[in-house]
Design an enzyme around this catalytic site. Structure first.
Site, mmCIF file in Angstrom:
data_model
loop_
_atom_site.group_PDB
_atom_site.id
_atom_site.type_symbol
_atom_site.label_atom_id
_atom_site.label_comp_id
_atom_site.label_asym_id
_atom_site.label_seq_id
_atom_site.Cartn_x
_atom_site.Cartn_y
_atom_site.Cartn_z
ATOM 1 N N GLU A 60 0.890 -1.343 0.085
ATOM 2 C CA GLU A 60 -0.085 0.184 -0.181
ATOM 3 C C GLU A 60 0.756 1.422 -0.132
ATOM 4 O OE1 GLU A 60 -0.667 -2.477 1.960
ATOM 5 O OE2 GLU A 60 -2.597 -3.246 1.313
ATOM 6 N N HIS A 129 -9.998 -5.577 10.411
ATOM 7 C CA HIS A 129 -10.792 -5.080 9.065
ATOM 8 C C HIS A 129 -12.063 -4.526 9.100
ATOM 9 C CE1 HIS A 129 -8.004 -7.718 7.123
ATOM 10 N NE2 HIS A 129 -8.446 -7.391 5.827
#
Lengths: 327, 333
Positions: A60, A129
């Site tokens: 990322e 998450h």
């Protein structure tokens, strides 16, 4: 007007802008051959090829920085961070490079990037998450933050974000991609600044964004039918900058305010909205504004605990009734 | 390099050295604030590589030790000094400071102050070049310590995967702030680390500009010919501390003296004198001339330039509002 899903609206915005401008590209994990985790980039790889629809490694920080660097030369990358929980790894580049480059170069460079990312508590995804992180992004100078509550906004905000020369972070919600709604057939650009009145009312202002707009709308319905309270729902699709004028206008009319967010309370959208109310229209208030928010816990896995951590429309109704001395 | 080019580069290197030494003085005098990272000792790295590349055409990005790289790309030393003074005439309008010199017109894409931060930005610039089809390359100058950041590996992987036209130049000066490379890094020779990504790499003496130039030429050719990234490691040394607040307690004066025996400017000077292309008197005159230029033009410009206006504190945070109205208001034509 076409009645399409939220993900289809995002896909359409990508497709139109990529067809128009060869410098618009998109990148992210699984967005190409696999079609995107939430289908937001479905079919684009086949149409525009691997140079413009880039399946990235799971890096990322690296691919976000790469997109930002490309934007310095006029490329307009739409960078998908699959889950906002992973955005922590990309924040150095988003905040230190994209958001600051214009200022620290004295206006010489600009980073016209779009960052899209899905957050929110979905179904028992656990602590790493399920994060809501809009509050982290909205405190950064040089970064715009928008979030859509419906497919029309999702389409129009992305279109405007791609065209805008500033870096824009778009906050999406994992539970909203299959939501249906009307989207104009013709090209439509939603303003990146301001707020929408999602429902007009006179007795109390319910302020929400993204998924909490729907809690507010549902609460307004209940308040109207069961308690005779007329609630106005303000959709804060722009989280940075927040719409000071719009907040002032509605709260000055209703004299009461409830702010609903799925994020945790400390240093959140609610804190900021209440500060704006204090600064803009404190003497119009008939009662102290109230925040509806998540518990400050890492998201629990257990279904019952998860539900207890996250607010919904019932919490909004309760907050309003409390404001009116009915609870 | 031809003799005339060497003489020109010597002039530039003397300017680079004296400019930095003058910054040191201005910092002591509190004319320059913030952090100040100086380049003396490493001049052959930037100059050798950029002589092999095309300054002003190729895109260059680096870390916070950035004054010389900017000037080499074509930035006006006056504007760089004005930036250090925080003036409106500075290269970043006084908003950036020493660590954030930019000169987009000369394709100097800036100095960045997060160690390793420029790696993916450089790859992105290379990606843009690839999309647009130009013959430029991206050159990323960073120190050895940057290679211990995660984005180093992430970027090498992507650059190799997508064959991006980017040259990574590692100026290995043996220290990451105040920690020696042996104490921070398992592999001292940085070029060995990129083998894992199938990126061709090379290492050479970073003090001798002729050697740097020869190695850089091959590296630049490789990248410009469309073969993907290349990694060039230059073994060098910074004479001063990491920044001005660094007393260099972590290394010996003897070690510093050993490196100063191989000073990049003096080595080039002596070589030119031996070749009969320069006399010591000419060199001394060059130094004087350079100092006079720095004093009478560079420092004077910085001193006399206006401060930014407080009313413009928020200018440059976002793009000029008037130009963005269609997207901010949704009233697109």
């Amino acid at each position: 007007m076409a009645n399409i899903m939220y993900w289809e609206a995002i896909q359409r915005a990508h497709d139109e802008e990529m067809a128009r401008d060869p410098m618009v590209i998109c990148m992210g994990e699984d967005i190409g051959v696999a079609g995107g985790t939430y289908k937001a980039t479905k079919g684009l790889y086949e149409k525009y090829g691997p140079l413009r629809v880039m399946d990235t490694p799971i890096s990322e920080g690296g691919f976000t920085g790469l997109g930002i660097g490309a934007s310095f030369l006029g490329v307009r990358p739409i960078i998908e961070i699959m889950s906002v929980n992973f955005a922590w790894l990309a924040m150095d580049q988003m905040f230190n490079s994209a958001a600051k480059v214009r200022y620290m170069s004295g206006g010489q460079l600009t980073a016209p990037c779009v960052f899209r990312s899905a957050g929110g508590a979905a179904h028992q995804l656990g602590a790493q998450h399920s994060a809501r992180m809009e509050k982290v992004f909205m405190g950064i100078a040089g970064l715009r933050v928008v979030t859509a509550s419906n497919p029309k906004q999702a389409y129009g905000l992305l279109k405007s974000a791609i065209r805008c020369d500033d870096p824009v972070f778009i906050n999406e919600h994992e539970l909203m991609y299959n939501m249906k709604g009307e989207v104009p057939d013709g090209e439509y650009f939603h303003p990146l600044e301001g707020s929408d009145i999602a429902r007009a009312g006179t007795d109390v202002t319910l302020l929400g964004y993204n998924i909490s707009v729907h809690w507010c709308l549902k609460a307004a319905e209940i308040l109207d039918k069961q308690y005779g309270i007329s609630a106005e729902v303000v959709d804060l699709y722009s989280l940075s900058p927040l719409d000071r004028a719009g907040i002032k206008k509605s709260v000055s009319k209703t004299h009461r305010a409830v702010i609903a967010e799925e994020d945790e309370a400390p240093v959140g959208v609610g804190s900021e909205v209440i500060a704006i109310i204090n600064e803009e229209c404190f003497f119009e208030l008939d009662a102290a504004p109230v925040r509806v928010h998540s518990a400050l816990v890492p998201q629990p896995y257990n279904h019952t605990l998860e539900k207890a951590a996250i607010p919904d429309h019932e919490d909004v109704v309760k907050a309003v009734l409390k404001l009116f001395g009915k609870a | 390099m031809k003799i005339d080019d060497k003489k020109r580069v010597l002039r530039e290197m003397v300017l680079h050295r004296r400019f930095e030494e003058r910054c040191y003085q201005a910092y002591i005098e509190r004319k320059i604030g913030g952090f100040l990272h100086l380049y003396p000792g490493q001049e052959a790295c930037c100059n050798g590589v950029m002589e092999a590349a095309r300054p002003g055409h190729d895109y260059v990005i680096t870390g916070y030790r950035d004054h010389v790289h900017a000037i080499k790309c074509g930035a006006d030393p006056k504007e760089v000094m004005a930036e250090l003074y925080g003036k409106e005439t500075g290269s970043s309008k006084g908003r950036g400071g020493s660590m954030h010199i930019f000169d987009a017109a000369h394709h100097f894409m800036g100095g960045y102050a997060l160690v390793g931060g420029p790696f993916p930005l450089a790859a992105g610039i290379a990606k843009a070049i690839q999309l647009k089809g130009g013959d430029e390359i991206a050159i990323c100058f960073l120190g050895d310590a940057a290679n211990n950041q995660g984005v180093f590996h992430e970027t090498l992987n992507m650059a190799a995967l997508w064959k991006l036209p980017v040259l990574f130049v590692c100026e290995n000066n043996l220290y990451g702030i105040g920690t020696s490379i042996e104490r921070s890094t398992a592999v001292v020779h940085q070029h060995k680390r990129v083998a894992a990504y199938n990126i061709p790499a090379d290492e050479c003496d970073g003090q001798d500009i002729d050697i740097v130039y020869e190695h850089a030429r091959k590296a630049v050719d490789h990248v410009r010919s469309g073969n993907g990234p290349f990694f060039l490691e230059l073994m060098t040394y910074r004479y001063r501390g990491h920044s001005m607040s660094d007393a260099r307690s972590y290394r010996s004066r003897e070690e510093e003296e050993v490196w100063k025996q191989r000073d990049p400017i003096l080595m080039l000077r002596d070589r030119l004198i031996t070749a009969g292309a320069l006399t010591m008197a000419e060199f001394e005159a060059l130094e004087k001339e350079t100092d006079a230029y720095i004093e009478n033009e560079v420092i004077k410009f910085a001193e006399e330039s206006p401060e930014p206006r407080v009313e413009e504190l928020e200018k440059y945070v976002f793009a000029d509002r008037e130009t963005q109205l269609p997207w901010l208001t949704g009233k697109a034509a």
